[in-house]
Design a protein around this motif. Structure first.
Motif, PDB file in Angstrom:
ATOM      1  N   THR C 219       1.030  -1.197  -0.088  1.00  0.00           N
ATOM      2  CA  THR C 219      -0.035   0.000  -0.083  1.00  0.00           C
ATOM      3  C   THR C 219       0.857   1.330   0.086  1.00  0.00           C
ATOM      4  O   THR C 219       2.111   1.345   0.257  1.00  0.00           O
ATOM      5  CB  THR C 219      -0.832   0.226   1.282  1.00  0.00           C
ATOM      6  OG1 THR C 219      -0.186   0.161   2.420  1.00  0.00           O
ATOM      7  CG2 THR C 219      -1.699  -1.156   1.298  1.00  0.00           C
ATOM      8  N   GLU C 220       0.088   2.469  -0.154  1.00  0.00           N
ATOM      9  CA  GLU C 220       0.837   3.570   0.108  1.00  0.00           C
ATOM     10  C   GLU C 220       1.196   3.666   1.645  1.00  0.00           C
ATOM     11  O   GLU C 220       1.052   2.755   2.321  1.00  0.00           O
ATOM     12  CB  GLU C 220      -0.371   4.630  -0.069  1.00  0.00           C
ATOM     13  CG  GLU C 220      -0.068   5.791  -1.232  1.00  0.00           C
ATOM     14  CD  GLU C 220       1.056   6.471  -1.089  1.00  0.00           C
ATOM     15  OE1 GLU C 220       1.927   6.504  -0.083  1.00  0.00           O
ATOM     16  OE2 GLU C 220       1.055   7.466  -1.940  1.00  0.00           O
ATOM     17  N   ARG C 221       1.813   4.873   2.054  1.00  0.00           N
ATOM     18  CA  ARG C 221       2.434   4.881   3.640  1.00  0.00           C
ATOM     19  C   ARG C 221       1.253   5.396   4.356  1.00  0.00           C
ATOM     20  O   ARG C 221       0.527   6.389   4.392  1.00  0.00           O
ATOM     21  CB  ARG C 221       3.425   5.997   3.454  1.00  0.00           C
ATOM     22  CG  ARG C 221       4.776   5.598   2.883  1.00  0.00           C
ATOM     23  CD  ARG C 221       5.369   6.688   2.426  1.00  0.00           C
ATOM     24  NE  ARG C 221       6.612   6.236   1.404  1.00  0.00           N
ATOM     25  CZ  ARG C 221       7.596   6.222   1.690  1.00  0.00           C
ATOM     26  NH1 ARG C 221       8.279   6.353   2.945  1.00  0.00           N
ATOM     27  NH2 ARG C 221       8.492   5.887   0.671  1.00  0.00           N
ATOM     28  N   TYR C 222       1.047   4.357   5.486  1.00  0.00           N
ATOM     29  CA  TYR C 222       0.047   4.780   6.527  1.00  0.00           C
ATOM     30  C   TYR C 222       0.930   4.329   7.825  1.00  0.00           C
ATOM     31  O   TYR C 222       0.507   3.423   8.379  1.00  0.00           O
ATOM     32  CB  TYR C 222      -1.283   3.883   6.154  1.00  0.00           C
ATOM     33  CG  TYR C 222      -1.905   4.118   4.974  1.00  0.00           C
ATOM     34  CD1 TYR C 222      -2.664   5.066   5.082  1.00  0.00           C
ATOM     35  CD2 TYR C 222      -1.779   3.277   3.906  1.00  0.00           C
ATOM     36  CE1 TYR C 222      -3.272   5.331   3.547  1.00  0.00           C
ATOM     37  CE2 TYR C 222      -2.397   3.572   2.722  1.00  0.00           C
ATOM     38  CZ  TYR C 222      -3.128   4.629   2.727  1.00  0.00           C
ATOM     39  OH  TYR C 222      -3.867   4.862   1.456  1.00  0.00           O
ATOM     40  N   LEU C 285      -7.268 -10.910  -0.446  1.00  0.00           N
ATOM     41  CA  LEU C 285      -7.662  -9.715   0.088  1.00  0.00           C
ATOM     42  C   LEU C 285      -9.143  -9.919   0.997  1.00  0.00           C
ATOM     43  O   LEU C 285      -9.003  -9.327   2.219  1.00  0.00           O
ATOM     44  CB  LEU C 285      -8.049  -8.463  -0.970  1.00  0.00           C
ATOM     45  CG  LEU C 285      -6.781  -8.152  -1.683  1.00  0.00           C
ATOM     46  CD1 LEU C 285      -6.917  -7.204  -2.855  1.00  0.00           C
ATOM     47  CD2 LEU C 285      -5.773  -7.262  -0.723  1.00  0.00           C
ATOM     48  N   PHE C 289      -9.479  -8.345   4.760  1.00  0.00           N
ATOM     49  CA  PHE C 289     -10.259  -7.734   5.376  1.00  0.00           C
ATOM     50  C   PHE C 289     -10.956  -7.977   6.653  1.00  0.00           C
ATOM     51  O   PHE C 289     -11.582  -7.516   7.369  1.00  0.00           O
ATOM     52  CB  PHE C 289     -11.362  -7.253   4.205  1.00  0.00           C
ATOM     53  CG  PHE C 289     -10.854  -6.563   3.019  1.00  0.00           C
ATOM     54  CD1 PHE C 289      -9.684  -5.947   3.040  1.00  0.00           C
ATOM     55  CD2 PHE C 289     -11.575  -6.675   1.943  1.00  0.00           C
ATOM     56  CE1 PHE C 289      -8.957  -5.190   1.882  1.00  0.00           C
ATOM     57  CE2 PHE C 289     -11.107  -5.995   0.525  1.00  0.00           C
ATOM     58  CZ  PHE C 289     -10.031  -5.354   0.527  1.00  0.00           C
ATOM     59  N   LEU C 295      -8.512  -2.220   6.119  1.00  0.00           N
ATOM     60  CA  LEU C 295      -7.625  -2.182   5.001  1.00  0.00           C
ATOM     61  C   LEU C 295      -8.278  -1.776   3.620  1.00  0.00           C
ATOM     62  O   LEU C 295      -7.752  -1.111   2.637  1.00  0.00           O
ATOM     63  CB  LEU C 295      -6.943  -3.502   4.689  1.00  0.00           C
ATOM     64  CG  LEU C 295      -5.901  -3.873   5.535  1.00  0.00           C
ATOM     65  CD1 LEU C 295      -5.760  -5.562   5.305  1.00  0.00           C
ATOM     66  CD2 LEU C 295      -4.708  -3.325   5.541  1.00  0.00           C
ATOM     67  N   ARG C 296      -9.915  -1.910   3.919  1.00  0.00           N
ATOM     68  CA  ARG C 296     -10.413  -1.620   2.426  1.00  0.00           C
ATOM     69  C   ARG C 296     -10.308  -0.317   1.725  1.00  0.00           C
ATOM     70  O   ARG C 296     -10.374  -0.245   0.633  1.00  0.00           O
ATOM     71  CB  ARG C 296     -12.014  -1.720   2.796  1.00  0.00           C
ATOM     72  CG  ARG C 296     -12.382  -3.148   3.133  1.00  0.00           C
ATOM     73  CD  ARG C 296     -13.845  -2.952   3.480  1.00  0.00           C
ATOM     74  NE  ARG C 296     -14.274  -4.516   3.832  1.00  0.00           N
ATOM     75  CZ  ARG C 296     -15.021  -5.408   2.802  1.00  0.00           C
ATOM     76  NH1 ARG C 296     -14.743  -4.793   1.593  1.00  0.00           N
ATOM     77  NH2 ARG C 296     -15.314  -6.627   2.989  1.00  0.00           N
ATOM     78  N   SER C 297     -10.030   0.646   2.578  1.00  0.00           N
ATOM     79  CA  SER C 297     -10.074   2.031   1.969  1.00  0.00           C
ATOM     80  C   SER C 297      -8.468   2.574   1.697  1.00  0.00           C
ATOM     81  O   SER C 297      -8.595   3.497   1.010  1.00  0.00           O
ATOM     82  CB  SER C 297     -10.828   3.065   2.922  1.00  0.00           C
ATOM     83  OG  SER C 297     -10.118   3.009   4.099  1.00  0.00           O
ATOM     84  N   LEU C 298      -7.755   1.701   2.187  1.00  0.00           N
ATOM     85  CA  LEU C 298      -6.333   2.053   1.795  1.00  0.00           C
ATOM     86  C   LEU C 298      -6.107   1.797   0.300  1.00  0.00           C
ATOM     87  O   LEU C 298      -6.500   0.941  -0.401  1.00  0.00           O
ATOM     88  CB  LEU C 298      -5.536   1.278   2.444  1.00  0.00           C
ATOM     89  CG  LEU C 298      -5.667   1.322   4.129  1.00  0.00           C
ATOM     90  CD1 LEU C 298      -4.442   0.582   5.102  1.00  0.00           C
ATOM     91  CD2 LEU C 298      -5.644   2.717   4.821  1.00  0.00           C
ATOM     92  N   GLN C 299      -5.056   2.593   0.001  1.00  0.00           N
ATOM     93  CA  GLN C 299      -4.522   2.732  -1.499  1.00  0.00           C
ATOM     94  C   GLN C 299      -3.508   1.720  -1.796  1.00  0.00           C
ATOM     95  O   GLN C 299      -2.628   1.787  -0.948  1.00  0.00           O
ATOM     96  CB  GLN C 299      -3.941   4.145  -1.848  1.00  0.00           C
ATOM     97  CG  GLN C 299      -4.856   5.241  -2.087  1.00  0.00           C
ATOM     98  CD  GLN C 299      -5.368   5.318  -3.345  1.00  0.00           C
ATOM     99  OE1 GLN C 299      -5.015   4.971  -4.423  1.00  0.00           O
ATOM    100  NE2 GLN C 299      -6.896   5.606  -3.145  1.00  0.00           N
ATOM    101  N   ALA C 300      -3.600   0.456  -2.647  1.00  0.00           N
ATOM    102  CA  ALA C 300      -2.908  -0.153  -3.127  1.00  0.00           C
ATOM    103  C   ALA C 300      -2.091   0.392  -3.990  1.00  0.00           C
ATOM    104  O   ALA C 300      -2.379   0.972  -4.964  1.00  0.00           O
ATOM    105  CB  ALA C 300      -3.293  -1.462  -3.491  1.00  0.00           C
ATOM    106  N   ILE C 301      -0.511   0.397  -4.073  1.00  0.00           N
ATOM    107  CA  ILE C 301       0.420   0.800  -5.075  1.00  0.00           C
ATOM    108  C   ILE C 301       0.719  -0.289  -6.071  1.00  0.00           C
ATOM    109  O   ILE C 301       0.801  -0.158  -7.245  1.00  0.00           O
ATOM    110  CB  ILE C 301       1.762   1.559  -4.485  1.00  0.00           C
ATOM    111  CG1 ILE C 301       1.207   2.649  -3.752  1.00  0.00           C
ATOM    112  CG2 ILE C 301       2.773   1.588  -5.519  1.00  0.00           C
ATOM    113  CD1 ILE C 301       2.436   3.366  -3.345  1.00  0.00           C
TER     114      ILE C 301
END
Lengths: 79, 414, 386
Positions: C219-222, C285, C289, C295-301
C-alpha cells in the motif's frame, strides 16, 4: 462567473466553479516529500505524477489536479 | 461493486476516443467511454465543451473521473471512481488514453512553482489564476508554443520561451510544415499571437532557484548563462504515450508506442489503439485514427481501409516532430548527484548512477516504487541512463484495496 | 577464460550471499556467480519476515537459529535493510486456535524465547484496528521484518571485503570440476554450491523442487496503522499443507509506513509466469479484510507474484549432492530463505569446512528423497551429534 466556497486547511477560500483542486491551491505546497520532507506542489497537472496528493473531505491520497472543487469541500494539505 | 457490460469500451475521451465514440453511437452501438479527467476532451480540450454533443446519448455511458486499474480477466476491466469500483465487460476495447509529458530532472525541479509545460497549461485550463504572473516556458516541441498562448490568454506575462533544439532544426521543421497546411496555418497564427514573447532556440533550463518556492530560473543559451526572476517555470520535453494499460493487456509495444496495423488493431484480439498511443502526432492524427478504429469496429472495413490511406501523412508529421525536436545531449546531463530523480521516493541521481538497470534501481534504491509507479522517473531514467522499463505491476493506477478485491454484486448493462 | 577458485557459489540471492560471507570469513577463496540483479530473485519477491516456524523440529531449529543470527547482526545492517523489530503477533480467532497459541507459547518459553499470550482485551490494546471477535493472540516480541535485497547486498559487500569475488554471468551446465557459462567461459572450482533458488533445476533437473507461487500487495504509506507483523494462526496450515491453493492472513508494517499484505500459495504448473492470479488475489484480500476491515479504503500501489522454491517436506536442500562430487546445494528454502539465510549458511559452511555444525544437518540432506541415500560428511556429523 459562479463562485464556490471551499476550505483549505480550515481557511475559507473562494474559487471559480469548474476549477480543479490543484488550481485552487494555486501553487501552494500540498505535501512534504518522504525523504527530505521538502515542500512539493502540483507538477504534471494531468494526473500522472501524484505530487499534488491531498486529503479531500476525509479521503486521503487524492490527486488535486484531477478533482473539481465542490461547494463546501474541505481540503487538507500536509505541508 | 457495480457490474457493467458494453459493446465498445473506449479508454480516453480525447480527440481519438471521441471520434471513435461518435461513429459507434451513430451506428447505434452501445459505448462506454472512460476517462480519468473530470470531463471529456483530453488534455487538448481540457476545460472546454468537447463531447457535449454526445452527452446524454441513450447508448452512451460516460464515466469521467474514472480510472482503469486492472484487466483481471479477458474482455474485462476493473474501474475505480469516487463512487466506488465497477467491473466492465466489453466485446471490443479501444485504447485512446493518450500521452503524458516527458519530464526530466534538473537542479531545483521539485520546487513548488515548477511544473510541466503542458502541466501548467492544464492547470490554467483548470482554473489556475496566473494573471500578471511572470512565466518562463522551456523544454522542447510545439507544445511550448501552445502553452505560451494559453498562458498569455489567461493574463500571464510570458517572459521567455526556451527551446532546446537548435534554430536550424526548428527552422527545418517549420519549412516542412507546408506538407500539412492546417499545421502551417496554426503555426503562423501562433507565431503572430506570440510575437511579443522572446523565443530562444538552443536554450535550456539549467536550474530552478529558490528556497521553498521558485524565485528565479537559470537558463543556458549557447555558451552564456542568464538568470531571470519569475513566478512559474513550465518545462516539458515533448510527449510520451501512456503505455501502462496497453502493456497490462498484453498489447505489443515497439520503440515506445503501441503496435497497430493499418486499421488500428493491436496484437491483442478485440483491442484497438488510436491517437498518441500509436505515436505522438497531435490532434489531427488522433482524430483520424479514432475514426479508422470506429469504422472498423462497426464493421465498415472498406471505409476504414480507405480512410487509413490518409494516415500516412500524419505518420510523416509524427516522424518529423520526433526528428527535429530530438533532445540535445546536454538535456540528459542536467541533474547533479544530489538532484532528486524519483520524486515519489526522493531518490537522487548520484545513487541511481551506481545502478546498472531499471530493475536494479528499483530494488536497491526504491526508485519508481512510489504511487506514480515509475511514470515519471522510469521515462527519465530511460533518457538519462538508457534503461528499458519493460512495464509496471498491477494496478495500472494506485487503487483502493476493496476495488482490487472485486466481488461484483449488481449488474447493469449499457 | 578459465578461473580457479576454491568455492564457486551459483546465485547471489540472500542464501548464496550469506554463504559467501560465511565461507570468506573462514578464509576460503570464494567466487559468487550472478547473471541478474543482486537479490533479484526469490529474495526480492518475498515479505522479509524473520519468523521462527515450528512445522517440524528441523524447521524450528533452522528458523529459530536464523532469527537469532539476524538479531545479533541487526545493529550492523545498513538503514536500507529496514530492519524493524516489530515482533510477530499470531492471531487466534477461536478457542481452538487459542490452544494452539498456548502450545506455541510453551515451545518458545522452552527455548528461552520471550513471548506473551494475549487475551482478547490485550490483543485489541496492541492492535486496535483488528476486527472484533478474535479470541486472543501470541506476541513474539523479538521477531522482525526487513527489506531482503538490501540485506543481501550488504552480505555480498561483507563477503567481498573479505576477498570474495563477484562474477557476472549465467551458468549453463555443471561439468567435471567446473561450470560452463552461457557465454562459453568455463569456471573451475574445487567445490561448487548451487544456490540458485528455483533456477537450480536448470542445472540439476532431478532436484525435488517445485515453484510455489505467492502474491503480495503493498500500500501507500500509513504509518502507525498497525504495529506488529500480524499472522493468523491458520498460516501454518497454509504454509505446510499441500493444498493446490491456499491463502492466509499476513500483514506487515514496513519501516516506510507501507503495509505489505500476504499471503497466498499455489503450485505453479504453468512455469514461472508471474502474472497476477486475480481470483486468488481477491480471495487473499477478502481474508485480509476479515481480520483488518480498515484495509478496504487504503490505496494499493503495487501487486506482484514470486515463486518459492519448495521441496516435498518444506525443508531446504543443504549439503553435498550424491553422484556429483564437489557439488553442494543451498536451495529449496520455500518461504523461509530470508529468515534462515544466516543459519543455512552457517550449517553448510560448517559441513564444507569440516567443522561440527550447530544444527543437525540430516533433515536437510539433499539426498533424503532418493532411495540411494549416501551418508554425508561423516567426520563433521559425528562431532555434531555426540
Amino acid at each position: 462567473m459562479t463562485l464556490i466556497h471551499i476550505k483549505i486547511n480550515g481557511e475559507s477560500v473562494t474559487v471559480a466553479a469548474h476549477s480543479s483542486v490543484a488550481a485552487a491551491l494555486a501553487g501552494r505546497p500540498n505535501r512534504l516529500s518522504v525523504g527530505e520532507t521538502a515542500p512539493r506542489a502540483a507538477f504534471c497537472g494531468m494526473g500522472v505524477c501524484f505530487e499534488c496528493r491531498v486529503t479531500i473531505d476525509g479521503q486521503s491520497q487524492q490527486r488535486a489536479c484531477q478533482v473539481l472543487v465542490r461547494e463546501g469541500m474541505e481540503i487538507l494539505c500536509d505541508a | 461493486m457495480r457490474e457493467l457490460a458494453t459493446e465498445l469500451a473506449i479508454v480516453g475521451a480525447g480527440p481519438a476516443g471521441l471520434a471513435a465514440a461518435e461513429i459507434a453511437l451513430r451506428h447505434g452501438m452501445p459505448v462506454c467511454l472512460i476517462d480519468d479527467n473530470p470531463a471529456p476532451g483530453g488534455q487538448i480540450w481540457r476545460g472546454g465543451q468537447a463531447g457535449a454533443a454526445m452527452a446524454g446519448h441513450p447508448k452512451l455511458r460516460l464515466l469521467t473521473a474514472t480510472r482503469v486499474v486492472a484487466a483481471p480477466a479477458p474482455n474485462c476491466l476493473l474501474l475505480e471512481s469516487a463512487d466506488g469500483a465497477s467491473q466492465l465487460s466489453y466485446h471490443r476495447l479501444l485504447l485512446a488514453n493518450g500521452a503524458r509529458e516527458r519530464l526530466l530532472p534538473f537542479p531545483g525541479w521539485t520546487l513548488p512553482g515548477v511544473t510541466g509545460a503542458g502541466g501548467l497549461q492544464a492547470l490554467v485550463k483548470s482554473g489556475l489564476d496566473v494573471r500578471g504572473k511572470k512565466v518562463i516556458i522551456a523544454g522542447s516541441g510545439p507544445l511550448l508554443l501552445a502553452t505560451a498562448l494559453s498562458l498569455k490568454a489567461a493574463g500571464a506575462q510570458v517572459i521567455q520561451l526556451a527551446e532546446q533544439a537548435s534554430l536550424a532544426s526548428v527552422s527545418r521543421f517549420a519549412l516542412h510544415l507546408w506538407h500539412w497546411p492546417g499545421k502551417l496555418t496554426q503555426a503562423l497564427m501562433l507565431g503572430w499571437q506570440l510575437q511579443q514573447v522572446p523565443y530562444a532556440m538552443n536554450t535550456h533550463v539549467r536550474a530552478a532557484l529558490g528556497n521553498d518556492r521558485l524565485q528565479a530560473v537559470r537558463l543556458r543559451r549557447g555558451d552564456e548563462e542568464i538568470e531571470l526572476a519569475c513566478d512559474w517555470l513550465a518545462v516539458g520535453y515533448g510527449l510520451l504515450p501512456n503505455l501502462e494499460l496497453a502493456r497490462a493487456l498484453g498489447c505489443k509495444t515497439h520503440h515506445g508506442v503501441v503496435e497497430v496495423d493499418h486499421v488500428m488493431r493491436t496484437s491483442r484480439r478485440d483491442v484497438f489503439a488510436a491517437g498518441e498511443l500509436t505515436g505522438i502526432g497531435g490532434v489531427d492524427k488522433a482524430q483520424l485514427e479514432g475514426r479508422i478504429a470506429g469504422l472498423l469496429i462497426i464493421g465498415e472495413y472498406d471505409r476504414a481501409v480507405a480512410l487509413a490511406k490518409r494516415r500516412r501523412r500524419w505518420l510523416r508529421f509524427a516522424a518529423a516532430l520526433e526528428q527535429h525536436f530530438s533532445l540535445q545531449p546536454a538535456i540528459a546531463q542536467l541533474a547533479s548527484a544530489d538532484t532528486v530523480v524519483c520524486r515519489c521516493e526522493d531518490v537522487r541521481f548520484g545513487r541511481l548512477a551506481k545502478c546498472g538497470s531499471w530493475r536494479e534501481a528499483k530494488l536497491h534504491t526504491r526508485c519508481g516504487m512510489g504511487p506514480c509507479q515509475g511514470r515519471l522517473c522510469g521515462a527519465a531514467c530511460e533518457t538519462l541512463f538508457g534503461w528499458q522499463n519493460a512495464g509496471s505491476r498491477p494496478p495500472v493506477f494506485p487503487a483502493r484495496l476493496d476495488t482490487l478485491a472485486g466481488n461484483p454484486s449488481t449488474a447493469e448493462v449499457t | 577464460m578459465n578461473r580457479h577458485c576454491e568455492v564457486l557459489i551459483i546465485g547471489a540471492g540472500i542464501v548464496g550471499c550469506a554463504l559467501a560471507e560465511s565461507l570468506a570469513r573462514n578464509g576460503l577463496a570464494v567466487t559468487i556467480l550472478e547473471a541478474g540483479v543482486i537479490g533479484g530473485g526469490c529474495t526480492a519477491a518475498g515479505m522479509g519476515h524473520l519468523v521462527a516456524l515450528d512445522g517440524s523440529p528441523a524447521e524450528w531449529a533452522l528458523s529459530l537459529a536464523g532469527v537469532q543470527r539476524w538479531q545479533v547482526r541487526a545493529h550492523a545492517l545498513p538503514a536500507a535493510a529496514e530492519y524493524r523489530e516489530c515482533g510477530t503477533l499470531w492471531l487466534a480467532s477461536s478457542a481452538a486456535e487459542m490452544n494452539e497459541a498456548e502450545r506455541k507459547a510453551a515451545l518458545y518459553t522452552n527455548y528461552g524465547v520471550s513471548c506473551q499470550l494475549l487475551t482478547a482485551e490485550a490483543l485489541y490494546q496492541h492492535e486496535p484496528e483488528l476486527a472484533p471477535g478474535l479470541a486472543g493472540g501470541l506476541l513474539v516480541q523479538d521477531e522482525a521484518v526487513m527489506y531482503p535485497p538490501a540485506a543481501c547486498q550488504w552480505l555480498l559487500e561483507r563477503a567481498q571485503a573479505m576477498g570474495a569475488q563477484l562474477l557476472r554471468g549465467r551458468a549453463q551446465r555443471l561439468e567435471q570440476d567446473g561450470v560452463r557459462l552461457e557465454d562459453g567461459r568455463c569456471l573451475r572450482a574445487r567445490q561448487i554450491v548451487v544456490a540458485a533458488g528455483n533456477q537450480s533445476r536448470q542445472l540439476l533437473p532431478e532436484l525435488p523442487l517445485q515453484p510455489r507461487k505467492g502474491q503480495l500487495v503493498i500500500t501507500e504509506r500509513y504509518p502507525g496503522k498497525i504495529h506488529h507483523q500480524l499472522v493468523e494462526l491458520g498460516y501454518l496450515q497454509s504454509a505446510h499443507g499441500n493444498a493446490g491453493e491456499s491463502v492466509a492472513f499476513n500483514v506487515q508494517p514496513r519501516a516506510t509506513g507501507q503495509l505489505l499484505i500476504g499471503s497466498s500459495r499455489q503450485f505453479a504448473d504453468t512455469g514461472l509466469a508471474d502474472e497476477i492470479d486475480w481470483p486468488l488475489l481477491q480471495k487473499m484480500l477478502a481474508r485480509a479484510f476479515h481480520y483488518l476491515p480498515g484495509l478496504r479504503s487504503l490505496q494499493a500501489i503495487r501487486t506482484w507474484a514470486g515463486f518459492r522454491p519448495a521441496t516435498p517436506d518444506k525443508l531446504p536442500l543443504l549439503g553435498p549432492l550424491a553422484g556429483h562430487p564437489g557439488v553442494w546445494l543451498a536451495t529449496g528454502h520455500e518461504g523461509l530463505g530470508v529468515t534462515t539465510a544466516l543459519s543455512s549458511a552457517e550449517l553448510l559452511s560448517s559441513l564444507m569446512i569440516g567443522l561440527p555444525p550447530s544444527i543437525d544437518p540430516r533433515p536437510f540432506d539433499p539426498n533424503r528423497f532418493s532411495n540411494a541415500n549416501t551418508p554425508i560428511c561423516p567426520h563433521a556429523l559425528e562431532d555434531a551429534l555426540t
